[in-house]
Enzyme design. Structure first.
Site, PDB file in Angstrom:
ATOM      1  N   ASN A  47       0.879  -1.177   0.000  1.00  0.00           N
ATOM      2  CA  ASN A  47       0.000   0.000   0.000  1.00  0.00           C
ATOM      3  C   ASN A  47       0.911   1.221   0.000  1.00  0.00           C
ATOM      4  O   ASN A  47       1.427   1.629   1.031  1.00  0.00           O
ATOM      5  CB  ASN A  47      -0.903  -0.012   1.226  1.00  0.00           C
ATOM      6  CG  ASN A  47      -1.841   1.190   1.284  1.00  0.00           C
ATOM      7  OD1 ASN A  47      -1.757   2.101   0.461  1.00  0.00           O
ATOM      8  ND2 ASN A  47      -2.720   1.198   2.265  1.00  0.00           N
ATOM      9  N   ARG A  98      -2.651  -2.065  -3.386  1.00  0.00           N
ATOM     10  CA  ARG A  98      -3.833  -1.238  -3.166  1.00  0.00           C
ATOM     11  C   ARG A  98      -3.739  -0.049  -4.120  1.00  0.00           C
ATOM     12  O   ARG A  98      -2.796   0.731  -4.064  1.00  0.00           O
ATOM     13  CB  ARG A  98      -3.885  -0.731  -1.727  1.00  0.00           C
ATOM     14  CG  ARG A  98      -5.126   0.130  -1.479  1.00  0.00           C
ATOM     15  CD  ARG A  98      -4.899   1.156  -0.410  1.00  0.00           C
ATOM     16  NE  ARG A  98      -6.063   2.033  -0.262  1.00  0.00           N
ATOM     17  CZ  ARG A  98      -6.023   3.224   0.300  1.00  0.00           C
ATOM     18  NH1 ARG A  98      -4.890   3.691   0.766  1.00  0.00           N
ATOM     19  NH2 ARG A  98      -7.104   3.960   0.400  1.00  0.00           N
ATOM     20  N   HIS A 130     -12.854   3.385  -0.076  1.00  0.00           N
ATOM     21  CA  HIS A 130     -12.878   2.333   0.961  1.00  0.00           C
ATOM     22  C   HIS A 130     -13.582   1.071   0.465  1.00  0.00           C
ATOM     23  O   HIS A 130     -14.051   0.253   1.268  1.00  0.00           O
ATOM     24  CB  HIS A 130     -13.586   2.815   2.246  1.00  0.00           C
ATOM     25  CG  HIS A 130     -12.933   3.959   2.929  1.00  0.00           C
ATOM     26  ND1 HIS A 130     -13.650   5.013   3.457  1.00  0.00           N
ATOM     27  CD2 HIS A 130     -11.631   4.244   3.175  1.00  0.00           C
ATOM     28  CE1 HIS A 130     -12.829   5.882   4.001  1.00  0.00           C
ATOM     29  NE2 HIS A 130     -11.586   5.451   3.834  1.00  0.00           N
ATOM     30  N   ARG A 180     -11.362  16.290   6.967  1.00  0.00           N
ATOM     31  CA  ARG A 180     -12.182  16.590   5.791  1.00  0.00           C
ATOM     32  C   ARG A 180     -13.567  17.059   6.226  1.00  0.00           C
ATOM     33  O   ARG A 180     -14.139  16.549   7.194  1.00  0.00           O
ATOM     34  CB  ARG A 180     -12.308  15.368   4.888  1.00  0.00           C
ATOM     35  CG  ARG A 180     -10.995  14.869   4.312  1.00  0.00           C
ATOM     36  CD  ARG A 180     -11.233  13.734   3.324  1.00  0.00           C
ATOM     37  NE  ARG A 180      -9.979  13.103   2.947  1.00  0.00           N
ATOM     38  CZ  ARG A 180      -9.718  11.801   3.099  1.00  0.00           C
ATOM     39  NH1 ARG A 180     -10.635  10.996   3.621  1.00  0.00           N
ATOM     40  NH2 ARG A 180      -8.558  11.309   2.715  1.00  0.00           N
ATOM     41  N   GLU A 238      -8.397  -5.164   4.785  1.00  0.00           N
ATOM     42  CA  GLU A 238      -8.222  -4.838   3.375  1.00  0.00           C
ATOM     43  C   GLU A 238      -7.043  -5.599   2.769  1.00  0.00           C
ATOM     44  O   GLU A 238      -7.100  -6.032   1.611  1.00  0.00           O
ATOM     45  CB  GLU A 238      -8.004  -3.330   3.225  1.00  0.00           C
ATOM     46  CG  GLU A 238      -9.215  -2.507   3.632  1.00  0.00           C
ATOM     47  CD  GLU A 238      -8.888  -1.025   3.772  1.00  0.00           C
ATOM     48  OE1 GLU A 238      -9.042  -0.299   2.774  1.00  0.00           O
ATOM     49  OE2 GLU A 238      -8.482  -0.613   4.868  1.00  0.00           O
TER      50      GLU A 238
END
Length: 398
Positions: A7, A91, A180, A241, A385
């Site tokens: 990743n 990823r 996601h 965010r 993940e």
């Protein structure tokens, strides 16, 4: 088969090496501050101890080389030779409309990914650097790309389109993509396994809550709506965010503050959310500590975070025509009992019943927190993940 999962971010590389015969993690760790003089690799030894190697790594190839050296190191490695690595899974953040599933990485795939760079200028180039590094160091090892956006490509057009002039979709691909996806896919499927439900005949709401957060409505194993949009800014209140905001408010602030596009992007991505409201931190642990000391803005930030999440869950219940299970995952979803408590209590009128005492104790465990007589099941499901990427990689290259 041994699969290495990478990743790659702009300044970090996380990795896990799996033995897919048993799905055991043989080695794992991560590089931080890539490109800076104080960059370092932190990893777990086979006995569970942690070790840190401080080394200047100017770019991704040097970082990947150090990871591979560490995995094969005679003193603290977990494999004897790089020949034991059968495949590498990456990823990849944004596949646009070009990818609706995981793929074996080819020059054509790389070219299409580069075409999506405008949609993820911070993520896709970094992801591709990881691919390039492996191509250089292990040229004969197959590589697989697993896209964050792929799971959400099953959304209907009326869910993913924005009510903007249609020409901007045609010219620039402006629409909701969602993120996601690898986590939402894993958690939805694992939730069905946990409860003995048919994945292809189920209504699941997955809540991935961390520094970034999103909610997804999963109907019969397919994403039909998700809270993030063209970028990861839309949707929930997040660490830094803003989530959903009136676009008129943004243009108003731009005018008043004489801000350019770069300044606005910095504001909505890095200075807003829980941090912007509280003025304390983007970390919920810090927010909870400030609340305990009577900080009103920290209290407001938490209330806004929970309330926005509640609104999305309620909306997705309507979209799904009811829900079988609400699943919480991610750092906040798995470890913050206060948010789960808030959601469960607010949904009691719909028949949600939960064990508050049990919920208070749950920290990252896989647990049902609803009671047996609850009309809607509620669970904490730890996401994985990396394992999903490893499984996809194995399936595509075996």
């Amino acid at each position: 088969m041994k699969v290495l999962v990478l990743n790659c971010g702009s300044s970090s590389i996380k990795y896990k090496l799996y033995d897919m015969t048993t799905e055991e993690v043989l080695g794992q760790g991560g590089i931080e501050k890539l490109g800076l003089k104080d960059s370092f690799l932190k990893f777990k030894l086979p006995n569970g101890e942690k070790k840190t190697i401080e080394k200047f790594m100017p770019e991704h190839t040097v970082g990947v080389e150090l990871i591979l050296e560490t995995l094969t190191n005679a003193e603290y490695g977990c494999i004897k030779s790089l020949n034991e690595i059968d495949a590498v899974g990456h990823r990849l953040v944004h596949g646009g409309e070009k990818f609706n599933t995981s793929v074996v990485i080819t020059p054509e795939v790389i070219e299409k990914m580069q075409e999506c760079t405008d949609l993820a200028p911070l993520h896709n180039p970094a992801n591709l650097k990881g691919v390039a590094a492996i191509t250089k160091i292990l040229p004969n090892v197959p590589q697989v790309g697993v896209f964050d956006t792929a799971f959400h490509q099953t959304m209907p057009d009326y869910a993913y389109m924005y009510a903007l002039p249609y020409e901007y979709y045609e010219k620039y691909g402006v629409r909701r993509y969602g993120f996601h996806g690898t986590s939402h896919r894993y958690v939805a499927k694992r939730t069905c396994e946990f409860f003995g439900l048919d994945y292809n005949n189920s209504r699941i709401i997955t809540c991935h809550l961390g520094g970034g957060g999103s909610v997804t409505a999963v109907l019969n194993g397919k994403s039909i709506d998700t809270s993030m949009g063209l970028t990861p800014v839309e949707g929930l209140v997040m660490g830094t965010r803003s989530g959903d905001v009136d676009l008129g408010a943004i243009t108003y602030i731009m005018d008043k503050e004489k801000m350019d596009v770069a300044a606005v992007n910095n504001m909505i991505n890095k200075k807003s959310g829980v941090l912007g409201v509280s003025g304390v931190s983007s970390d919920m642990r810090d927010i909870l500590a400030a609340m305990a000391e009577g900080n009103k803005r920290a209290d407001l930030a938490m209330n806004m975070f929970n309330y926005r999440l509640l609104k999305y869950i309620g909306a997705y219940m309507a979209v799904l025509g009811g829900v079988d299970v609400i699943a919480f995952t991610g750092g906040i979803g798995e470890k913050q009992n206060e948010t789960r408590d808030y959601i469960c209590r607010k949904l009691e009128y719909l028949g949600v019943k939960f064990d508050a005492a049990l919920n208070d104790k749950v920290r990252g465990d896989e647990v049902e927190i609803s009671t047996k007589d609850s009309k809607i099941r509620v669970a904490v499901i730890a996401t994985d993940e990396e394992l999903t990427i490893a499984r996809d990689t194995m399936d595509l290259v075996k």
